[in-house]
Design a protein around this motif. Sequence first.
Motif, PDB file in Angstrom:
ATOM      1  N   UNK A  59      -2.226  37.787  53.305  1.00 11.73           N
ATOM      2  CA  UNK A  59      -3.350  37.905  52.369  1.00 11.73           C
ATOM      3  C   UNK A  59      -3.131  39.078  51.405  1.00 11.73           C
ATOM      4  N   UNK A  60      -2.590  40.167  51.913  1.00 18.68           N
ATOM      5  CA  UNK A  60      -2.295  41.312  51.065  1.00 18.68           C
ATOM      6  C   UNK A  60      -1.192  40.968  50.058  1.00 18.68           C
ATOM      7  N   UNK A  61      -0.212  40.181  50.491  1.00 17.68           N
ATOM      8  CA  UNK A  61       0.861  39.750  49.599  1.00 17.68           C
ATOM      9  C   UNK A  61       0.294  38.877  48.477  1.00 17.68           C
ATOM     10  N   UNK A  62      -0.624  37.971  48.840  1.00 15.72           N
ATOM     11  CA  UNK A  62      -1.268  37.116  47.827  1.00 15.72           C
ATOM     12  C   UNK A  62      -2.064  37.975  46.842  1.00 15.72           C
ATOM     13  N   UNK A  63      -2.793  38.960  47.370  1.00 17.45           N
ATOM     14  CA  UNK A  63      -3.549  39.851  46.496  1.00 17.45           C
ATOM     15  C   UNK A  63      -2.609  40.570  45.543  1.00 17.45           C
ATOM     16  N   UNK A  64      -1.482  41.041  46.071  1.00 18.76           N
ATOM     17  CA  UNK A  64      -0.540  41.797  45.251  1.00 18.76           C
ATOM     18  C   UNK A  64       0.071  40.915  44.160  1.00 18.76           C
ATOM     19  N   UNK A  65       0.366  39.672  44.463  1.00 20.55           N
ATOM     20  CA  UNK A  65       0.909  38.765  43.451  1.00 20.55           C
ATOM     21  C   UNK A  65      -0.096  38.565  42.312  1.00 20.55           C
ATOM     22  N   UNK A  66      -1.362  38.405  42.661  1.00 26.48           N
ATOM     23  CA  UNK A  66      -2.400  38.266  41.642  1.00 26.48           C
ATOM     24  C   UNK A  66      -2.564  39.571  40.859  1.00 26.48           C
ATOM     25  N   UNK A  67      -2.477  40.678  41.547  1.00 31.23           N
ATOM     26  CA  UNK A  67      -2.553  41.992  40.903  1.00 31.23           C
ATOM     27  C   UNK A  67      -1.436  42.152  39.879  1.00 31.23           C
ATOM     28  N   UNK A  68      -0.215  41.761  40.232  1.00 32.84           N
ATOM     29  CA  UNK A  68       0.923  41.897  39.321  1.00 32.84           C
ATOM     30  C   UNK A  68       0.686  41.061  38.060  1.00 32.84           C
ATOM     31  N   UNK A  69       0.171  39.842  38.226  1.00 32.36           N
ATOM     32  CA  UNK A  69      -0.122  38.998  37.058  1.00 32.36           C
ATOM     33  C   UNK A  69      -1.195  39.638  36.186  1.00 32.36           C
ATOM     34  N   UNK A  70      -2.255  40.128  36.805  1.00 27.42           N
ATOM     35  CA  UNK A  70      -3.329  40.768  36.049  1.00 27.42           C
ATOM     36  C   UNK A  70      -2.831  42.027  35.351  1.00 27.42           C
ATOM     37  N   UNK A  71      -2.002  42.794  36.033  1.00 23.42           N
ATOM     38  CA  UNK A  71      -1.446  44.013  35.455  1.00 23.42           C
ATOM     39  C   UNK A  71      -0.608  43.693  34.225  1.00 23.42           C
ATOM     40  N   UNK A  72       0.175  42.635  34.282  1.00 22.72           N
ATOM     41  CA  UNK A  72       0.970  42.223  33.119  1.00 22.72           C
ATOM     42  C   UNK A  72       0.066  41.867  31.943  1.00 22.72           C
ATOM     43  N   UNK A  73      -1.038  41.180  32.242  1.00 20.29           N
ATOM     44  CA  UNK A  73      -1.971  40.800  31.171  1.00 20.29           C
ATOM     45  C   UNK A  73      -2.633  42.037  30.560  1.00 20.29           C
ATOM     46  N   UNK A  74      -2.994  43.004  31.383  1.00 18.89           N
ATOM     47  CA  UNK A  74      -3.547  44.261  30.849  1.00 18.89           C
ATOM     48  C   UNK A  74      -2.520  44.977  29.980  1.00 18.89           C
ATOM     49  N   UNK A  75      -1.262  45.021  30.432  1.00 19.69           N
ATOM     50  CA  UNK A  75      -0.205  45.654  29.638  1.00 19.69           C
ATOM     51  C   UNK A  75      -0.040  44.941  28.297  1.00 19.69           C
ATOM     52  N   UNK A  76      -0.068  43.609  28.334  1.00 18.81           N
ATOM     53  CA  UNK A  76       0.087  42.834  27.105  1.00 18.81           C
ATOM     54  C   UNK A  76      -1.103  43.068  26.166  1.00 18.81           C
ATOM     55  N   UNK A  77      -2.329  43.063  26.727  1.00 19.65           N
ATOM     56  CA  UNK A  77      -3.530  43.316  25.924  1.00 19.65           C
ATOM     57  C   UNK A  77      -3.456  44.683  25.260  1.00 19.65           C
ATOM     58  N   UNK A  78      -3.059  45.681  26.034  1.00 14.97           N
ATOM     59  CA  UNK A  78      -2.949  47.043  25.516  1.00 14.97           C
ATOM     60  C   UNK A  78      -1.938  47.097  24.371  1.00 14.97           C
ATOM     61  N   UNK A  79      -0.773  46.514  24.572  1.00 11.83           N
ATOM     62  CA  UNK A  79       0.266  46.530  23.538  1.00 11.83           C
ATOM     63  C   UNK A  79      -0.189  45.780  22.293  1.00 11.83           C
TER      64      UNK A  79
END
Length: 119
Positions: A59-79
């Motif tokens: 479950x933590x691994x699944x959370x982390x995978x979703x976190x990584x996707x969301x983090x990429x989207x935040x990075x893209x939004x910021x840029x």
Amino acid sequence: MTTPNPGTLQIDNTTIKNVLHTVETHMSSMKAAGANVEAINTEIHEHFQAACSSVFVQKMKEWHEEYVQLSREYDRFHADLLAGSGTVFAGHDSAYNVAGQVGGGYSAMVESGLNPKAH
């Protein structure tokens, strides 16, 4: 930034800076949370082996995978926000410079395009 005549379009980079700061602060919090989850996951994996821990780790691994996707989207939004705001400010300044240099009918067209409600 060039200061326009009263009644013309005015843009304020303070708002953009505030949004960027808010996004950066949130990204920093997200990165700290991600690091904490990684540390917890590593500790459990190294020191606690049981059926229930494998479900938890999954479950933590699944959370982390979703976190990584969301983090990429935040990075893209910021840029994109940073690049877009730079383009808007440069275009705004360039239009006012052109309007000031050309004068006459072209100047009025540029001013009208930048602030149609004033005309």
